[in-house]
Write an enzyme that holds these catalytic residues in place. Structure first.
Site, short mmCIF file in Angstrom:
data_model
loop_
_atom_site.label_atom_id
_atom_site.label_comp_id
_atom_site.label_asym_id
_atom_site.label_seq_id
_atom_site.Cartn_x
_atom_site.Cartn_y
_atom_site.Cartn_z
N GLU A 133 0.82 -1.22 -0.16
CA GLU A 133 -0.26 -0.29 0.17
C GLU A 133 1.29 1.14 -0.08
O GLU A 133 1.86 1.51 0.68
CB GLU A 133 -0.67 0.27 1.16
CG GLU A 133 -2.16 0.95 1.85
CD GLU A 133 -1.97 0.78 3.24
OE1 GLU A 133 -2.89 2.27 3.57
OE2 GLU A 133 -2.21 -0.02 3.66
N HIS A 134 1.04 2.44 -0.95
CA HIS A 134 1.05 3.74 -0.99
C HIS A 134 0.47 4.06 0.02
O HIS A 134 -0.91 4.50 0.36
CB HIS A 134 0.86 4.15 -1.95
CG HIS A 134 1.98 5.93 -2.56
ND1 HIS A 134 1.45 6.38 -1.99
CD2 HIS A 134 3.42 5.43 -2.39
CE1 HIS A 134 2.64 7.91 -1.93
NE2 HIS A 134 3.09 6.60 -2.32
N ASP A 151 13.71 -1.86 14.00
CA ASP A 151 14.87 -1.61 13.27
C ASP A 151 14.09 -0.05 13.07
O ASP A 151 14.06 0.65 11.78
CB ASP A 151 14.94 -2.05 11.95
CG ASP A 151 16.54 -0.95 11.40
OD1 ASP A 151 17.20 -0.49 11.91
OD2 ASP A 151 16.46 -1.25 10.14
P1 ADP Z 1 14.73 0.79 3.21
O1 ADP Z 1 14.68 -1.14 2.95
O2 ADP Z 1 15.92 0.56 1.59
O3 ADP Z 1 15.50 1.81 3.91
P2 ADP Z 1 12.50 2.19 3.26
O4 ADP Z 1 11.05 0.64 3.08
O5 ADP Z 1 12.90 2.48 4.09
O6 ADP Z 1 13.23 1.18 2.44
O7 ADP Z 1 11.84 2.90 2.57
C1 ADP Z 1 12.47 4.20 1.41
C2 ADP Z 1 11.59 5.03 2.05
O8 ADP Z 1 10.01 5.24 0.99
C3 ADP Z 1 11.10 5.63 3.33
O9 ADP Z 1 11.81 6.87 4.24
C4 ADP Z 1 9.87 6.36 3.38
O10 ADP Z 1 10.21 8.28 2.72
C5 ADP Z 1 9.13 5.52 2.19
N1 ADP Z 1 8.02 5.19 2.00
C6 ADP Z 1 7.77 3.00 3.07
N2 ADP Z 1 7.25 2.98 2.99
C7 ADP Z 1 6.39 3.48 1.77
C8 ADP Z 1 5.04 3.44 2.07
N3 ADP Z 1 4.43 2.22 2.03
N4 ADP Z 1 4.22 4.02 0.88
C9 ADP Z 1 4.91 5.67 0.39
N5 ADP Z 1 6.31 6.12 0.59
C10 ADP Z 1 6.44 4.98 1.99
#
Ligand code: ADP
Length: 298
Positions: free
Chosen positions: A106-107, A205
């Protein structure tokens, strides 16, 4: 791994997973990612947006492992969602690429979390919710892209010791730091004398880049390394890198007061993540590991 390959693979994975909306991705736009994975926003044929994380296999991380890493992330997101305490994006599909893997979820239109008090309240509620009798998880997962040993343990200290040993083995510290690392493992039970540790669901984390607010300002957490563990272990990475306000700490500790010996254990939990950062990102984190080892067993 090309964008066209990812686009087609995401559409197929969503269709296979029985995604309720239109599973055809019409456009993939690069999004600001984290330190580990590549991030995209997927625009769907019905106008919906989804969030896609992908990772290309690399030396030391095979295609099968990238797939397992995203499967574990999906499990973690599902466990956090099931607790019902904090908003967590819904994972929708995991899939393989010729040279890697991806996770679709989901976004959520994320924005900075202005009031951390609610995060403190909701995290405490999650940590206080009843859980299983033992510590750990069915399968190993990953913290960043470092494997994190799990399995089920009767005693929290045994799980913690195995994890610390795993990070120390990878770190291959030299000289006095190595000695102190092994000495810490020997002394670990002493840090928990008189403390009643119960299994809490832990994100695992939760640094300041792994939480934000949704469109309504409510806390959202993501990118977990979930397990059932000592609730204090959640606070290690927060205390290591900061980004937490007094409002968070007040709200959290009003519900879960600091137990005797909290500060010393906090240094142990900080060290776990400092070692992991040393193992992931290299020498810039060595000094931090050495300082914490000195503080703990110096
Ligand atoms: P990584 O595993 O590379 O650390 P993340 O899961 O932390 O990646 O996601 C990277 C960035 O994307 C996050 O810091 C956040 O800003 C954005 N993000 C993460 N999940 C979502 C989501 N479901 N919808 C929109 N943006 C997201």
């Amino acid at each position: 791994m090309s964008a066209a390959e990812l686009q087609g693979a995401v559409s197929r994975a969503l269709a296979q997973a029985g995604y309720a909306g239109n599973s055809e991705v019409v456009r993939l736009c690069p999004a600001a990612g984290g330190a580990i994975n590549t991030a995209h926003t997927a625009w769907m044929a019905d106008g919906a947006q989804l969030f896609v994380k992908s990772h290309a296999a690399e030396p030391g991380l095979s295609r099968e492992e990238t797939l397992a890493m995203f499967e574990a992330e999906r499990t973690g997101l599902e466990l956090l969602r099931a607790s019902g305490c904090i908003r967590v994006p819904e994972p929708l599909a995991v899939g393989e690429l010729a040279g890697g893997a991806f996770l679709v979820m989901e976004h959520i239109a994320l924005q900075p979390l202005r009031d951390q008090r609610r995060l403190g309240e909701q995290l405490a509620a999650m940590h206080l919710a009843p859980g299983p009798a033992h510590f750990g998880l069915d399968a190993d997962n990953w913290v960043g892209s470092t494997p994190q040993p799990n399995g089920w343990y009767v005693d929290w200290v045994d799980l913690l010791r195995d994890r610390m040993r795993f990070q120390l083995d990878r770190a291959q510290l030299a000289g006095a730091a190595a000695e102190k690392g092994w000495e810490l493992l020997r002394r670990l039970p002493g840090f928990f004398a008189g403390v009643d540790v119960r299994p809490s669901l832990v994100h695992g984390d939760l640094h300041a880049h792994n939480f934000a607010a949704d469109e309504h300002g409510a806390p959202v957490i993501y990118d977990p390394a979930v397990y059932w563990g000592h609730h204090e272990s959640e606070l290690g990475i927060m205390r290591l890198f900061g980004g937490y306000t007094a409002a968070f700490a007040d709200a959290y500790h009003w519900r879960i007061p600091r137990a005797p010996g909290f500060e010393r254990r906090a240094a142990v939990y900080k060290l776990y993540h400092a070692l992991n950062h040393y193992n992931l990102f290299g020498a810039a984190y060595l000094g931090l590991c050495e300082e914490l080892l000195e503080e703990l067993v110096g």
